[in-house]
Scaffold this active site. Structure first.
Site, PDB file in Angstrom:
ATOM      1  N   HIS A 304       0.957  -1.117   0.064  1.00 39.08           N
ATOM      2  CA  HIS A 304      -0.108  -0.113   0.036  1.00 39.08           C
ATOM      3  C   HIS A 304       0.798   1.058   0.012  1.00 39.08           C
ATOM      4  CE1 HIS A 304      -3.153   2.743   1.133  1.00 39.08           C
ATOM      5  NE2 HIS A 304      -3.989   1.757   0.604  1.00 39.08           N
ATOM      6  N   ASP A 361      -7.871  -5.231   0.029  1.00 35.17           N
ATOM      7  CA  ASP A 361      -8.287  -6.113  -0.945  1.00 35.17           C
ATOM      8  C   ASP A 361      -8.036  -7.925  -0.871  1.00 35.17           C
ATOM      9  OD1 ASP A 361      -9.744  -4.284  -2.780  1.00 35.17           O
ATOM     10  OD2 ASP A 361      -7.441  -3.510  -3.170  1.00 35.17           O
TER      11      ASP A 361
END
Ligand code: ACO
Length: 431
Positions: A304, A361
């Protein structure tokens, strides 16, 4: 007292004011830098660039903290509803009972699509990607509500926001029905936000789909956890488009397109496809890890831009996936594979050195699978959840009297000035 950063360029010292956010984040204000020094800053990917001051969502990626309007995501996830969360993000405070029921009523009155808009679905091929359909139809909503294209007051904004939040479910479900060749189910105003969506997805004219309480709660949780995440690519897109004074419909439609990509909201589908390949014996877990380390592929659902620690949303979703499957009395071998893959990755130096952890996700698709949502709809589910955040950010800019059009600069690296060559004088390009 304003702190000052000093920047020396070619022996000249420039004083740049600094400021702090409410959580102590520090920024150097470079708005005058070019006019003072002739230089711009260079930050491809914008990893060091603050594009706005925002009071909506706070993320501390080093500590794994996420808060909506100051409230920790763990508390909202455990106790909140999606509508409350949407109202919190958009209007800035937790609604009272009366405010919530008023807004629910408003949403209830907006869930139908204009019949003219329903005909748009006939024009899409059944294999058309539902994200393309969602983006196109949300943008087209503006044609049916021209009075809301130029928003002039809070009442008009609230109406436009309610239309989008309510209709996005209907559009998403109908995009799915179209791909299956199933008749469109009209929304049922007696149902809650999530139940209504599942009804439009899975009921058929002679059989009403009644989801379990666990399924509804899991979907609510999914939407809450996706509702906002400050200046990510899709949110920044919404703000950028909105900065031109484009309508809310056009701006969030652009956000859907930005979300679509595999590195952003498309990653949830990428994770499940990767887990399928492992399950089907096309790749083993060690092979995946090797390929990732050899840069032949990315580990989907990992890493991320902001989180250099466990993404708090992934933590909640991992637990929720376990609980949902247990309550449903189901076992999903993909969950076992995901847990083993995550453990193998986190034990490997490659991931540890780069601080790569599961992101939102990684586990979200397992919940959607348990709800029988098909993989090509996963990014659409993300978009439904993210809609309140996009709307809140668009409005924050809309209300800012000092907002300027978003217009980055560049460092030109092309040819210097040269003279145009008439066609007959150009050489034949061999190729
Ligand atoms: N798999 C393998 N390596 C990775 C991954 C990954 N998933 N993510 C980052 N890295 C590596 C990069 O190769 C790079 O290594 P290097 O320094 O040796 O070259 C380093 O980690 C830093 O990566 P960047 O690409 O610079 O990180 P960036 O912040 O630009 O990208 C992103 C963030 C796009 C999320 C990235 O981690 C990624 O591609 N993840 C997989 C896709 C994904 O899950 N996306 C969803 C993100 S969450 C969301 O949008 C809702």
């Amino acid at each position: 007292m304003t702190k000052i950063a000093y920047l020396t360029i070619d022996g000249t010292v420039y004083e740049l004011p600094m400021f702090e956010g409410s959580e102590g984040e520090r920024a150097i204000d470079i708005t005058q830098l070019r006019s003072l020094s002739g230089c711009i800053t260079y930050d491809p990917g914008f990893a060091n660039t603050g594009s706005c001051r925002s009071a909506i969502t706070f993320v501390d990626g080093e500590k794994g903290i996420l808060r909506y309007r100051g409230y920790p995501i763990e508390q909202i996830a455990a106790q909140g509803s999606f509508i409350e969360t949407a109202m919190l993000l958009i209007f800035g405070h937790l609604p009272s009972k009366e405010e919530r029921s008023c807004f629910r009523e408003l949403l209830g009155g907006q869930e139908l699509l204009h019949e003219g808009l329903r005909h748009h679905f006939e024009g899409f091929p059944s294999k058309g990607d539902p994200m393309a359909i969602l983006s196109a139809v949300i943008n087209s909503l503006g044609c049916y509500h021209p009075e809301l294209v130029d928003i002039e007051n809070e009442e008009e904004f609230t109406m436009a926001a309610a239309k989008i939040i309510s209709k996005v479910r209907t559009i998403a479900a109908w995009a799915y029905r179209k791909s299956k060749g199933l008749p469109f189910m009209y929304p049922n105003p007696a149902l809650s936000y999530c139940r209504n969506f599942l009804h439009m997805m899975f009921s058929i004219p002679n059989r009403f789909h009644e989801p379990s309480q666990e399924a509804v709660r899991a979907l609510t949780l999914f939407f809450i956890l996706h509702a906002d995440h400050e200046q990510n690519c899709s949110c920044s897109t919404v703000r950028m488009v909105g900065s031109t004074q484009a309508s809310l419909f056009a701006s969030v439609s652009a956000g859907i397109c930005a979300l679509w990509g595999r590195l952003h909201g498309g990653a949830n589908a990428g994770v499940i496809r990767m887990l399928h390949r492992i399950r089907d014996g096309q790749m083993s877990i060690p092979t995946v890890i090797e390929k990732v380390k050899n840069r032949e592929m990315r580990l989907m659902g990992f890493g991320h831009r902001i989180y250099k620690n466990y993404d708090p949303r992934a933590k909640i979703l991992k637990q929720a996936a376990h609980e949902l499957l247990e309550k449903m009395g189901r076992h999903d071998e993909l969950l076992d594979i995901a847990l083993n893959l995550a453990a193998a990755a986190m034990a490997d130096d490659y991931f540890a050195e780069r601080k790569l952890y599961p992101n939102v996700d990684f586990y979200s698709g397992l919940i959607l699978r348990a709800l029988n949502i098909p993989v090509n709809m996963f990014p659409v589910m993300f978009a439904i959840g993210r809609m309140p955040g996009w709307i809140a950010h668009w409005y924050e800019d809309h209300q800012n009297p000092t907002l300027r059009i978003h217009r980055p600069r560049q460092i030109y690296i092309g040819e210097p000035k040269r003279d145009y060559i008439p066609m007959e004088e150009r050489g034949i390009i061999d190729g």
